[in-house]
Motif scaffolding. Structure first.
Motif, mmCIF file in Angstrom:
data_model
loop_
_atom_site.group_PDB
_atom_site.id
_atom_site.type_symbol
_atom_site.label_atom_id
_atom_site.label_comp_id
_atom_site.label_asym_id
_atom_site.label_seq_id
_atom_site.Cartn_x
_atom_site.Cartn_y
_atom_site.Cartn_z
ATOM 1 N N ASP A 1 -40.722 14.463 -19.646
ATOM 2 C CA ASP A 1 -39.854 14.266 -20.789
ATOM 3 C C ASP A 1 -39.170 12.904 -20.834
ATOM 4 N N LYS A 2 -39.465 12.022 -19.873
ATOM 5 C CA LYS A 2 -38.815 10.719 -19.834
ATOM 6 C C LYS A 2 -39.789 9.687 -19.269
ATOM 7 N N VAL A 3 -39.823 8.505 -19.880
ATOM 8 C CA VAL A 3 -40.659 7.401 -19.384
ATOM 9 C C VAL A 3 -39.784 6.142 -19.336
ATOM 10 N N PHE A 4 -39.820 5.461 -18.192
ATOM 11 C CA PHE A 4 -39.064 4.242 -17.971
ATOM 12 C C PHE A 4 -39.998 3.051 -18.076
ATOM 13 N N VAL A 5 -39.605 2.033 -18.854
ATOM 14 C CA VAL A 5 -40.356 0.787 -18.902
ATOM 15 C C VAL A 5 -39.903 -0.051 -17.716
ATOM 16 N N ARG B 1 -41.032 -13.232 -24.548
ATOM 17 C CA ARG B 1 -40.956 -13.053 -26.001
ATOM 18 C C ARG B 1 -41.758 -11.848 -26.477
ATOM 19 N N ILE B 2 -41.527 -10.741 -25.769
ATOM 20 C CA ILE B 2 -42.150 -9.467 -26.130
ATOM 21 C C ILE B 2 -41.041 -8.582 -26.691
ATOM 22 N N SER B 3 -41.214 -8.134 -27.914
ATOM 23 C CA SER B 3 -40.168 -7.362 -28.597
ATOM 24 C C SER B 3 -40.237 -5.882 -28.243
ATOM 25 N N THR B 4 -39.173 -5.189 -28.595
ATOM 26 C CA THR B 4 -39.155 -3.731 -28.452
ATOM 27 C C THR B 4 -40.270 -3.111 -29.283
ATOM 28 N N ALA B 5 -40.492 -3.641 -30.475
ATOM 29 C CA ALA B 5 -41.578 -3.143 -31.329
ATOM 30 C C ALA B 5 -42.929 -3.312 -30.650
ATOM 31 N N ASP B 6 -43.139 -4.446 -29.965
ATOM 32 C CA ASP B 6 -44.386 -4.672 -29.228
ATOM 33 C C ASP B 6 -44.577 -3.607 -28.149
ATOM 34 N N VAL B 7 -43.514 -3.350 -27.397
ATOM 35 C CA VAL B 7 -43.578 -2.376 -26.308
ATOM 36 C C VAL B 7 -43.923 -0.994 -26.856
ATOM 37 N N PHE B 8 -43.245 -0.572 -27.910
ATOM 38 C CA PHE B 8 -43.510 0.749 -28.476
ATOM 39 C C PHE B 8 -44.919 0.841 -29.065
ATOM 40 N N LYS B 9 -45.404 -0.219 -29.703
ATOM 41 C CA LYS B 9 -46.762 -0.204 -30.256
ATOM 42 C C LYS B 9 -47.784 0.008 -29.143
ATOM 43 N N VAL B 10 -47.633 -0.721 -28.048
ATOM 44 C CA VAL B 10 -48.565 -0.572 -26.926
ATOM 45 C C VAL B 10 -48.444 0.824 -26.315
ATOM 46 N N MET B 11 -47.226 1.327 -26.172
ATOM 47 C CA MET B 11 -47.048 2.662 -25.596
ATOM 48 C C MET B 11 -47.609 3.760 -26.505
ATOM 49 N N PRO C 1 -37.822 10.517 -29.975
ATOM 50 C CA PRO C 1 -36.541 9.818 -29.857
ATOM 51 C C PRO C 1 -35.850 10.095 -28.510
ATOM 52 N N GLY C 2 -35.413 9.035 -27.861
ATOM 53 C CA GLY C 2 -34.665 9.154 -26.620
ATOM 54 C C GLY C 2 -35.485 9.350 -25.364
ATOM 55 N N ALA C 3 -36.808 9.413 -25.502
ATOM 56 C CA ALA C 3 -37.658 9.675 -24.328
ATOM 57 C C ALA C 3 -38.023 8.410 -23.559
ATOM 58 N N VAL C 4 -37.900 7.240 -24.215
ATOM 59 C CA VAL C 4 -38.270 5.974 -23.583
ATOM 60 C C VAL C 4 -37.005 5.243 -23.157
ATOM 61 N N VAL C 5 -36.943 4.869 -21.875
ATOM 62 C CA VAL C 5 -35.807 4.111 -21.343
ATOM 63 C C VAL C 5 -36.244 2.656 -21.205
ATOM 64 N N LEU C 6 -35.633 1.791 -22.024
ATOM 65 C CA LEU C 6 -35.966 0.365 -22.041
ATOM 66 C C LEU C 6 -34.871 -0.500 -21.430
ATOM 67 N N GLU C 7 -33.836 0.104 -20.914
ATOM 68 C CA GLU C 7 -32.655 -0.644 -20.509
ATOM 69 C C GLU C 7 -32.667 -1.154 -19.069
ATOM 70 N N LEU C 8 -33.775 -0.990 -18.334
ATOM 71 C CA LEU C 8 -33.802 -1.500 -16.968
ATOM 72 C C LEU C 8 -33.700 -3.030 -17.003
ATOM 73 N N PRO C 9 -32.822 -3.611 -16.189
ATOM 74 C CA PRO C 9 -32.599 -5.063 -16.239
ATOM 75 C C PRO C 9 -33.881 -5.892 -16.084
ATOM 76 N N HIS C 10 -34.754 -5.506 -15.170
ATOM 77 C CA HIS C 10 -35.972 -6.298 -14.973
ATOM 78 C C HIS C 10 -36.834 -6.294 -16.230
ATOM 79 N N ALA C 11 -37.026 -5.125 -16.829
ATOM 80 C CA ALA C 11 -37.838 -5.041 -18.044
ATOM 81 C C ALA C 11 -37.215 -5.872 -19.165
ATOM 82 N N GLN C 12 -35.906 -5.797 -19.311
ATOM 83 C CA GLN C 12 -35.223 -6.569 -20.349
ATOM 84 C C GLN C 12 -35.414 -8.075 -20.142
#
Length: 94
Positions: free
Chosen positions: A86-90, A36-46, A18-29
């Motif tokens: 301890d941190k990974v940025f999408v 049409r790639i969901s947060t669930a898709d991203v986490f499954k692949v990661m 929990p809290g280790a993945v940063v998904l809030e970068l504007p380009h990634a969003q």
């Protein structure tokens, strides 16, 4: 920088922490929305995907890797930047 094998293990572990993945970068969003790639898709692949590109040092000194995998019968690629151990940025998805 970590080898692809070591980076893959770390990314899998961080995707479950929990809290280790940063998904809030504007380009990634914006790429997630446009493609049409969901947060669930991203986490499954990661959590389950394979690191097939990298490492490449980015402009902030972080190591970037591409993780590829299947997300519900669809191939998805997630480019991430490891910030320490301890941190990974999408960065982007496609």
């Amino acid at each position: 920088m970590l080898s692809r094998t070591d980076a893959e293990a770390l990314i899998h572990r961080l995707a479950r922490k929990p809290g280790a993945v940063v998904l809030e970068l504007p380009h990634a969003q914006s790429r997630m929305l446009a493609r049409r790639i969901s947060t669930a898709d991203v986490f499954k692949v990661m959590r389950e995907g394979r690191v097939d590109r990298g490492p490449v040092r980015d402009e902030w000194g972080d190591a970037r890797y591409r993780v590829s995998g299947a997300a519900w019968e669809r191939n998805v690629r997630v480019v991430v930047a490891l910030h320490g151990e301890d941190k990974v940025f999408v960065v982007t998805v496609y």
